[in-house]
Design a protein around this motif. Structure first.
Motif, PDB file in Angstrom:
ATOM      1  N   ASP A 116       0.845  -1.195   0.000  1.00 49.90           N
ATOM      2  CA  ASP A 116       0.000   0.000   0.000  1.00 49.90           C
ATOM      3  C   ASP A 116       0.882   1.247   0.000  1.00 49.90           C
ATOM      4  N   LEU A 117       0.865   1.972  -1.127  1.00 48.66           N
ATOM      5  CA  LEU A 117       1.574   3.243  -1.245  1.00 48.66           C
ATOM      6  C   LEU A 117       0.596   4.397  -1.462  1.00 48.66           C
ATOM      7  N   SER A 118      -0.653   4.205  -1.069  1.00 46.55           N
ATOM      8  CA  SER A 118      -1.636   5.287  -1.182  1.00 46.55           C
ATOM      9  C   SER A 118      -1.163   6.489  -0.359  1.00 46.55           C
ATOM     10  N   HIS A 119      -1.515   7.673  -0.817  1.00 41.16           N
ATOM     11  CA  HIS A 119      -1.004   8.855  -0.137  1.00 41.16           C
ATOM     12  C   HIS A 119      -1.950  10.039  -0.304  1.00 41.16           C
ATOM     13  N   VAL A 120      -1.743  11.022   0.569  1.00 42.24           N
ATOM     14  CA  VAL A 120      -2.497  12.273   0.549  1.00 42.24           C
ATOM     15  C   VAL A 120      -1.502  13.413   0.390  1.00 42.24           C
ATOM     16  N   ASP A 121      -1.803  14.356  -0.493  1.00 42.80           N
ATOM     17  CA  ASP A 121      -0.948  15.513  -0.748  1.00 42.80           C
ATOM     18  C   ASP A 121      -1.586  16.792  -0.228  1.00 42.80           C
ATOM     19  N   ALA A 122      -0.766  17.637   0.360  1.00 37.96           N
ATOM     20  CA  ALA A 122      -1.153  19.016   0.674  1.00 37.96           C
ATOM     21  C   ALA A 122      -0.116  19.926   0.030  1.00 37.96           C
ATOM     22  N   THR A 123      -0.544  20.763  -0.909  1.00 39.43           N
ATOM     23  CA  THR A 123       0.377  21.568  -1.713  1.00 39.43           C
ATOM     24  C   THR A 123       0.085  23.051  -1.537  1.00 39.43           C
ATOM     25  N   ARG A 142       3.656  15.158   1.160  1.00 38.66           N
ATOM     26  CA  ARG A 142       2.981  13.909   0.764  1.00 38.66           C
ATOM     27  C   ARG A 142       3.066  12.911   1.914  1.00 38.66           C
ATOM     28  N   LYS A 143       1.915  12.476   2.420  1.00 41.45           N
ATOM     29  CA  LYS A 143       1.853  11.596   3.581  1.00 41.45           C
ATOM     30  C   LYS A 143       1.510  10.165   3.153  1.00 41.45           C
ATOM     31  N   GLY A 163       5.201   7.938   6.645  1.00 39.29           N
ATOM     32  CA  GLY A 163       5.970   9.160   6.819  1.00 39.29           C
ATOM     33  C   GLY A 163       5.486  10.230   5.855  1.00 39.29           C
ATOM     34  N   THR A 164       6.022  11.426   5.993  1.00 34.50           N
ATOM     35  CA  THR A 164       5.654  12.556   5.152  1.00 34.50           C
ATOM     36  C   THR A 164       6.893  13.063   4.422  1.00 34.50           C
ATOM     37  N   LEU A 165       6.793  13.143   3.097  1.00 29.74           N
ATOM     38  CA  LEU A 165       7.904  13.604   2.263  1.00 29.74           C
ATOM     39  C   LEU A 165       7.630  15.008   1.739  1.00 29.74           C
ATOM     40  N   PRO A 166       8.626  15.900   1.774  1.00 30.77           N
ATOM     41  CA  PRO A 166       8.504  17.198   1.098  1.00 30.77           C
ATOM     42  C   PRO A 166       8.873  17.023  -0.368  1.00 30.77           C
TER      43      PRO A 166
END
Length: 249
Positions: A116-123, A142-143, A163-166
């Motif tokens: 599972d590599l599903s993710h949520v983005d806040a930009t 990206r979380k 984790g959360t990536l910038p």
């Protein structure tokens, strides 16, 4: 959106038309996904596992959503929220014996694997250009909150992918002269550091109807390359065609 809030904004800001105060763009896509890559856990003695050859990964599809909110205040960034489903679950026969997270799976054994590599983005982004060429640039958080699991029904082994990536963000759109409403678009999220990288790109063609509804199709590629301590690694490529609808209000 609450009408009272819009009215308050209209009174507080000296702009000529309420349509200039707030812009909303929303989209939904269906993405056909092809999976490839390999993984190895941090446990001593773990083997490199091929997602296609060893775990029988096959094609799948998932939905992608986003909504962007733009305003006319130059110093404040616009905001975009997105969600992408990337999860594959397969059951198949192990082609060779391997070790994962301290568990051994033997050749000929049937296992179920789930990544599972599903993710949520806040930009947060700024609109740099806005004419026949539009360009947005910004930063994305990206979380991830998933895992990679292998189970044979008796034992199960998993490692967390969280984790959360910038990420750097860029989104461009070019109106094409061949037909009114026709456009080309491209989108990038990416980062690279210390041998690790995530590059997520999307290119497509769209046709906008009445300046409001756009029909889009194209290709998206998601490439993740992670190398941790103790020979831990996770390399995965997800790519394929997408089709979707974008509404611009």
């Amino acid at each position: 959106m609450n009408k009272k809030l819009l009215a308050a904004l209209a009174l507080a800001l000296p702009f000529s038309a309420s349509a200039d105060i707030l812009g909303v763009t929303a989209g939904v896509y269906n993405w056909s996904q092809n999976f490839s890559g390999d993984l190895r856990s941090e446990q001593t003695g773990s083997d490199e596992i091929d997602l296609e050859d060893d775990l029988n990964f096959d094609d799948d599809s998932a939905n992608v959503f986003f909504v962007a909110l733009e305003h006319p205040i130059p110093v404040l960034p616009n905001i975009r929220i997105g969600s992408t489903g990337i999860e594959v679950k397969e059951t198949g026969t192990v082609s060779r014996t391997f070790n994962y997270e301290g568990q051994t799976y033997t050749q000929g054994q049937q296992v179920t694997s789930d990544i599972d590599l599903s993710h949520v983005d806040a930009t947060l982004y700024y609109e740099i250009l806005d004419n026949f060429v539009s360009l947005d640039v910004g930063l994305t958080a990206r979380k991830f909150d998933g895992e990679a699991t292998i189970s044979d029904g008796q034992k199960s082994a998993s490692s967390e992918i969280e984790g959360t990536l910038p990420l750097l963000y860029a989104n461009a759109r070019v109106s094409l002269p061949f037909l009114p409403g026709l456009y080309a678009s491209g989108e990038l999220h990416g980062i690279g550091y210390s041998g690790n990288s995530l590059i997520d790109t999307k290119i497509g063609l769209g046709y906008e109807i009445m300046g409001i509804v756009g029909l889009e199709l194209g290709m998206r590629s998601f490439v993740l390359d992670l190398e941790g301590d103790d020979d831990e690694e996770f390399n995965m490529t997800v790519d394929g065609a997408f089709i979707g609808v974008v509404v611009d209000l």
